[in-house]
Design an enzyme around this catalytic site. Structure first.
Site, PDB file in Angstrom:
ATOM      1  N   LYS A 178       0.827  -1.204   0.000  1.00 39.94           N
ATOM      2  CA  LYS A 178       0.000   0.000   0.000  1.00 39.94           C
ATOM      3  C   LYS A 178       0.863   1.256   0.000  1.00 39.94           C
ATOM      4  O   LYS A 178       0.627   2.190  -0.777  1.00 39.94           O
ATOM      5  CB  LYS A 178      -0.951   0.003   1.199  1.00 39.94           C
ATOM      6  CG  LYS A 178      -1.965   1.142   1.169  1.00 39.94           C
ATOM      7  CD  LYS A 178      -2.955   1.038   2.318  1.00 39.94           C
ATOM      8  CE  LYS A 178      -2.360   1.618   3.577  1.00 39.94           C
ATOM      9  NZ  LYS A 178      -3.358   1.766   4.663  1.00 39.94           N
TER      10      LYS A 178
ATOM     11  N   ASP B 106      -6.845   1.387   0.804  1.00 39.82           N
ATOM     12  CA  ASP B 106      -6.972   1.586   2.242  1.00 39.82           C
ATOM     13  C   ASP B 106      -8.384   1.184   2.660  1.00 39.82           C
ATOM     14  O   ASP B 106      -9.132   0.602   1.879  1.00 39.82           O
ATOM     15  CB  ASP B 106      -6.660   3.035   2.621  1.00 39.82           C
ATOM     16  CG  ASP B 106      -7.706   4.014   2.098  1.00 39.82           C
ATOM     17  OD1 ASP B 106      -8.563   3.611   1.269  1.00 39.82           O
ATOM     18  OD2 ASP B 106      -7.694   5.180   2.523  1.00 39.82           O
TER      19      ASP B 106
END
Length: 247
Positions: free
Chosen positions: A142, A160
């Site tokens: 991420k 997210d």
């Protein structure tokens, strides 16, 4: 003459089918076109001045709010806005600057360690490839996606909690894991919109399509949305000053 027995054939695993989504290609293009009109040049809310400060801010943002990270990094980045300066600052001083952030001890350790690696292996510069980024302490997929997208303009998408929720709630890219949602979103988002899709979806999830009570009356895609939670079919009117200039 004996015959050699052939090895038993192993059946190939069936390919996992992508779930069908309740949108046509034209509807998906319209969704992202409206996001583009609403926010032509979306910007991350984490304050940064270069790829290094962006990388550090994203590492610090895990289980913390952007506002909380910004408050802590304003002082930190004043004294150390590059890997060499951060290494010279030292782990203890880094920790003192970020005490207000959750998990600050482990995060300070990672920021110090990744700064050392950048100085030793990359000439102090943030690398522009996924493998090198993910090899840095405290950096996962991420974080790498955010840096590749925001600092280097790549068409990546960091899933997210907001994007994971939207992908499943809107049935746009249903998946059980962030990786599944990422793969499916990138497969359906039209190419002209992939560069900024990451920020559009995060901001939409943060301010409109909220977890507990989505504000459907403020949603610019309300008429296109297929979420069961939807409370209106009437899209919010895009503000005139949010529209791109004619011509």
């Amino acid at each position: 003459m004996s015959q050699t027995k052939s090895a038993p054939k192993i059946a190939a695993k069936p390919r996992k089918r992508r779930p069908r989504i309740p949108y046509s290609k034209d509807e998906i293009a319209e969704i992202f076109q409206r996001f583009a009109v609403q926010r032509p040049e979306p910007r991350p809310e984490l304050e940064h001045s270069n790829p290094f400060t962006l990388l550090v801010a994203v590492v610090l943002s895990a289980q913390a709010t952007d506002a909380g990270v910004n408050k802590a990094t304003r002082g930190l980045f004043t004294v150390a806005n590059n890997a060499k300066a951060m290494t010279a600052l030292g782990e203890e001083a880094i920790r003192d600057h970020i005490k207000s952030i959750g998990l600050f001890r482990n995060k300070a350790k990672n920021v110090f360690a990744l700064s050392q690696v950048l100085v030793a292996d990359h000439g102090g510069e943030v690398p522009h490839d996924r493998a090198s980024l993910e090899a840095l302490p405290g950096v996962g997929r991420k974080t790498a996606n955010v840096v590749l997208n925001t600092a280097f303009g790549e068409e990546t998408l960091a899933v997210d909690t907001h994007i994971f929720r939207i992908g499943n709630r809107l049935k746009l890219a249903p998946g059980k894991t962030p990786d599944e949602v990422e793969e499916r979103l990138l497969a359906v988002i039209p190419q002209p919109y992939r560069r900024h899709a990451h920020h559009w979806l995060i901001l939409h999830g943060r301010y409109v399509c909220k977890a507990r009570k989505p504000e459907c009356e403020a949603c610019v895609i309300a008429d296109l949305c297929r979420a069961p939670e939807k409370t209106t079919d009437i899209p919010a009117e895009l503000k005139l000053w949010d529209r791109p200039a004619a011509g």
